[in-house]
Motif scaffolding. Structure first.
Motif, PDB file in Angstrom:
ATOM      1  N   GLY A  97       0.814  -1.209   0.000  1.00 51.62           N
ATOM      2  CA  GLY A  97       0.000   0.000   0.000  1.00 51.62           C
ATOM      3  C   GLY A  97       0.846   1.256   0.000  1.00 51.62           C
ATOM      4  N   GLY A  98       2.169   1.108  -0.024  1.00 53.67           N
ATOM      5  CA  GLY A  98       3.043   2.276  -0.103  1.00 53.67           C
ATOM      6  C   GLY A  98       3.258   2.984   1.209  1.00 53.67           C
ATOM      7  N   LEU A  99       2.865   2.363   2.335  1.00 49.09           N
ATOM      8  CA  LEU A  99       3.023   3.004   3.638  1.00 49.09           C
ATOM      9  C   LEU A  99       4.375   2.650   4.235  1.00 49.09           C
ATOM     10  N   ALA A 100       4.951   3.584   4.996  1.00 50.08           N
ATOM     11  CA  ALA A 100       6.232   3.328   5.651  1.00 50.08           C
ATOM     12  C   ALA A 100       6.048   2.340   6.790  1.00 50.08           C
ATOM     13  N   GLN A 101       6.960   1.395   6.896  1.00 50.36           N
ATOM     14  CA  GLN A 101       6.912   0.455   8.011  1.00 50.36           C
ATOM     15  C   GLN A 101       7.437   1.126   9.274  1.00 50.36           C
ATOM     16  N   LYS A 102       6.801   0.785  10.399  1.00 54.27           N
ATOM     17  CA  LYS A 102       7.292   1.322  11.657  1.00 54.27           C
ATOM     18  C   LYS A 102       8.577   0.618  12.075  1.00 54.27           C
ATOM     19  N   HIS A 103       8.699  -0.637  11.678  1.00 54.30           N
ATOM     20  CA  HIS A 103       9.898  -1.404  11.996  1.00 54.30           C
ATOM     21  C   HIS A 103      10.368  -2.090  10.720  1.00 54.30           C
ATOM     22  N   PHE A 104      11.642  -1.931  10.408  1.00 51.99           N
ATOM     23  CA  PHE A 104      12.228  -2.659   9.290  1.00 51.99           C
ATOM     24  C   PHE A 104      12.639  -4.011   9.846  1.00 51.99           C
ATOM     25  N   ASN A 105      12.083  -5.096   9.286  1.00 49.71           N
ATOM     26  CA  ASN A 105      12.326  -6.392   9.901  1.00 49.71           C
ATOM     27  C   ASN A 105      13.263  -7.270   9.072  1.00 49.71           C
ATOM     28  N   VAL A 106      13.651  -8.373   9.666  1.00 51.48           N
ATOM     29  CA  VAL A 106      14.615  -9.274   9.039  1.00 51.48           C
ATOM     30  C   VAL A 106      14.077  -9.821   7.725  1.00 51.48           C
ATOM     31  N   GLY A 107      12.783 -10.164   7.694  1.00 54.51           N
ATOM     32  CA  GLY A 107      12.189 -10.696   6.474  1.00 54.51           C
ATOM     33  C   GLY A 107      12.303  -9.725   5.313  1.00 54.51           C
ATOM     34  N   ALA A 108      12.028  -8.452   5.573  1.00 56.67           N
ATOM     35  CA  ALA A 108      12.131  -7.431   4.528  1.00 56.67           C
ATOM     36  C   ALA A 108      13.579  -7.250   4.091  1.00 56.67           C
ATOM     37  N   MET A 109      14.503  -7.330   5.048  1.00 63.43           N
ATOM     38  CA  MET A 109      15.924  -7.201   4.721  1.00 63.43           C
ATOM     39  C   MET A 109      16.365  -8.333   3.801  1.00 63.43           C
ATOM     40  N   LYS A 110      15.934  -9.557   4.102  1.00 60.06           N
ATOM     41  CA  LYS A 110      16.317 -10.702   3.285  1.00 60.06           C
ATOM     42  C   LYS A 110      15.797 -10.561   1.862  1.00 60.06           C
ATOM     43  N   GLN A 111      14.608  -9.990   1.724  1.00 57.81           N
ATOM     44  CA  GLN A 111      13.975  -9.885   0.414  1.00 57.81           C
ATOM     45  C   GLN A 111      14.454  -8.681  -0.400  1.00 57.81           C
ATOM     46  N   MET A 112      15.216  -7.783   0.232  1.00 59.05           N
ATOM     47  CA  MET A 112      15.676  -6.591  -0.487  1.00 59.05           C
ATOM     48  C   MET A 112      16.424  -7.003  -1.753  1.00 59.05           C
ATOM     49  N   LYS A 113      16.045  -6.364  -2.876  1.00 56.74           N
ATOM     50  CA  LYS A 113      16.696  -6.633  -4.154  1.00 56.74           C
ATOM     51  C   LYS A 113      17.894  -5.707  -4.337  1.00 56.74           C
ATOM     52  N   LEU A 114      18.968  -6.270  -4.903  1.00 54.31           N
ATOM     53  CA  LEU A 114      20.134  -5.435  -5.176  1.00 54.31           C
ATOM     54  C   LEU A 114      20.846  -5.926  -6.420  1.00 54.31           C
ATOM     55  N   PRO A 115      21.458  -5.005  -7.161  1.00 51.67           N
ATOM     56  CA  PRO A 115      22.276  -5.413  -8.308  1.00 51.67           C
ATOM     57  C   PRO A 115      23.593  -5.974  -7.788  1.00 51.67           C
ATOM     58  N   LEU A 116      24.185  -6.887  -8.556  1.00 50.47           N
ATOM     59  CA  LEU A 116      25.412  -7.531  -8.078  1.00 50.47           C
ATOM     60  C   LEU A 116      26.510  -7.467  -9.143  1.00 50.47           C
ATOM     61  N   PRO A 117      27.267  -6.350  -9.130  1.00 52.17           N
ATOM     62  CA  PRO A 117      28.423  -6.281 -10.023  1.00 52.17           C
ATOM     63  C   PRO A 117      29.482  -7.294  -9.587  1.00 52.17           C
ATOM     64  N   PRO A 118      30.479  -7.573 -10.456  1.00 45.18           N
ATOM     65  CA  PRO A 118      31.623  -8.380 -10.012  1.00 45.18           C
ATOM     66  C   PRO A 118      32.303  -7.718  -8.811  1.00 45.18           C
TER      67      PRO A 118
END
Length: 418
Positions: A342-363
């Protein structure tokens, strides 16, 4: 040699006026199209106030108990919780106030508004004591304001003290401005490197935006051996005066460790929470307050523990810890931290969200090149931040000396009151 300053009641030095809130039901007449500044406690900045978030109309002033106060008036918050009580500001524009604020209009033959505001900033802890001492709900009454005492040096000395402190404020503001500009440049360089890489000519669209064609898009979980959280259940039960150092949110800054306000836990508590013992190269991420703020554990803090913050342990063959931390601090990383369903800010950033964070992976070598480019700006920013803290410490000590009379201005010919 210091000469003790005389102190007087504010009631002997200034006229005290209350404010009001025009009825919201008459918003079309009292607020819409308003041109007169209307100060709320959130506007008070302990400095100079040039404009307000909200304005009222001339009808509001004419039909309610509002008064328009002149520049040079000093405002102080009377209630709104202990975080607000005692906040002040010096008006640099004509303005009205709401009922949570007292307006102090100094008698210019006795007190200069510029000097009075510095006094109130310095004495703010005294306001809190007054507010909390005798009432269930902390607040300051008009009588409290009238009875509140401040030092009263001669007018020429007030003027000189205000000039000196204003000069220090100017230097602090300039440093803050340079820090903000450095942050903007750093973020600009970082965003370019994270979307274009170094030397790439072919790109692809991903769910986090454009990245070089040769970079895979992965998740934090895939590049780490562990993503976990520090001590969350009654950490204070383990606190001792000297023991194992523990990171908290306050120690995690964007790209560096804040080496202050540490807490320590016992050896027994550390053994009971050995799953959150940190290693050199672990990536720390704030969960609450400023969620997503990240830094890397340097060698000197190897073996420390952590409280209510996320830590990630990158696989050395896949991800450089400084690259991972830098990405989390980027606009793309922060967007993912703050985004919830829904686009709302989380009150707590949790481990599950951290694990799912997408990132590009250069060499790995390109990750390290990207970090090196950004680190130049980060080092400049950290040096500026240290300079700012020194300036603020200098100002605090100077205010203490000048506003108590421990240091006095040399006698000069008194100037006429303005």
């Amino acid at each position: 040699m210091s000469r003790e300053l005389p102190w007087e009641r504010l009631g002997n030095l200034a006229t005290v006026k209350a404010g009001a809130t025009p009825a919201r039901k008459n918003g079309d007449r009292f607020y819409i199209g308003g041109t007169i500044n209307w100060v709320k406690t959130g506007d008070l900045n302990n400095g100079r106030l040039y404009a307000t978030e909200e304005r009222v109309t001339e009808e509001a002033v004419n039909e309610t108990s509002l008064s328009v106060h002149p520049p040079g008036t000093v405002l102080v918050a009377m209630y709104g919780g202990l975080q607000q009580i005692g906040r002040s500001a010096l008006l640099e524009c004509p303005a009205t106030t709401n009922q949570a604020i007292s307006a102090l209009i100094p008698d210019r033959n006795k007190m200069l508004g510029e000097f009075l505001n510095y006094c109130l900033v310095s004495l703010r802890p005294n306001w809190r004591k007054v507010a909390a001492s005798s009432r269930k709900d902390p607040n300051i009454t008009k009588q409290d304001v009238l009875d509140f005492q401040v030092p009263v040096p001669p007018l020429h000395e007030q003027r000189r003290i205000a000039e000196i402190l204003s000069s220090v404020d100017g230097a602090i503001a300039a440093t803050r401005s340079v820090i903000e500009q450095t942050k903007k440049v750093k973020q600009g360089v970082l965003e370019r490197l994270l979307t274009k890489g170094i030397g790439h000519t072919r790109f692809k669209q991903t769910e986090i935006g454009e990245i070089p064609e040769g970079w895979p898009l992965t998740s934090v979980d895939n590049v780490c051996t562990q993503v976990s959280v520090g001590i969350v259940i009654k950490p204070s039960q383990y606190y001792v005066e000297n023991g194992v150092r523990c990171f908290r949110s306050a120690n995690v800054r964007e790209g560096f460790v804040e080496d202050a306000d540490w807490v320590y836990i016992s050896e027994e508590g550390n053994r009971a929470n050995r799953k959150s013992v940190l290693r050199t190269g672990d990536v720390l991420v704030v969960r609450t307050g400023y969620p997503g703020t990240s830094c890397v554990v340097p060698p000197r803090y190897d073996g420390a523990n952590c409280i209510d913050i996320i830590f990630a342990r990158p696989k050395n063959e896949l991800a450089d810890p400084y690259f991972l931390s830098t990405f989390i601090n980027s606009a793309s990383g922060k967007t993912q931290v703050l985004k919830a369903e829904g686009g709302l800010a989380q009150k707590h950033f949790n481990v599950g969200a951290m694990k799912q964070m997408k990132l590009p992976l250069p060499p790995l070598n390109e990750q390290q090149e990207i970090v090196a480019h950004v680190q130049e700006f980060a080092s400049t920013e950290a040096a500026l931040q240290r300079n700012l803290e020194q300036q603020m410490g200098f100002k605090s000590a100077l205010m203490s000396d000048l506003l108590t009379g421990r240091k006095r201005m040399p006698d000069t010919v008194p100037m006429a009151a303005e």
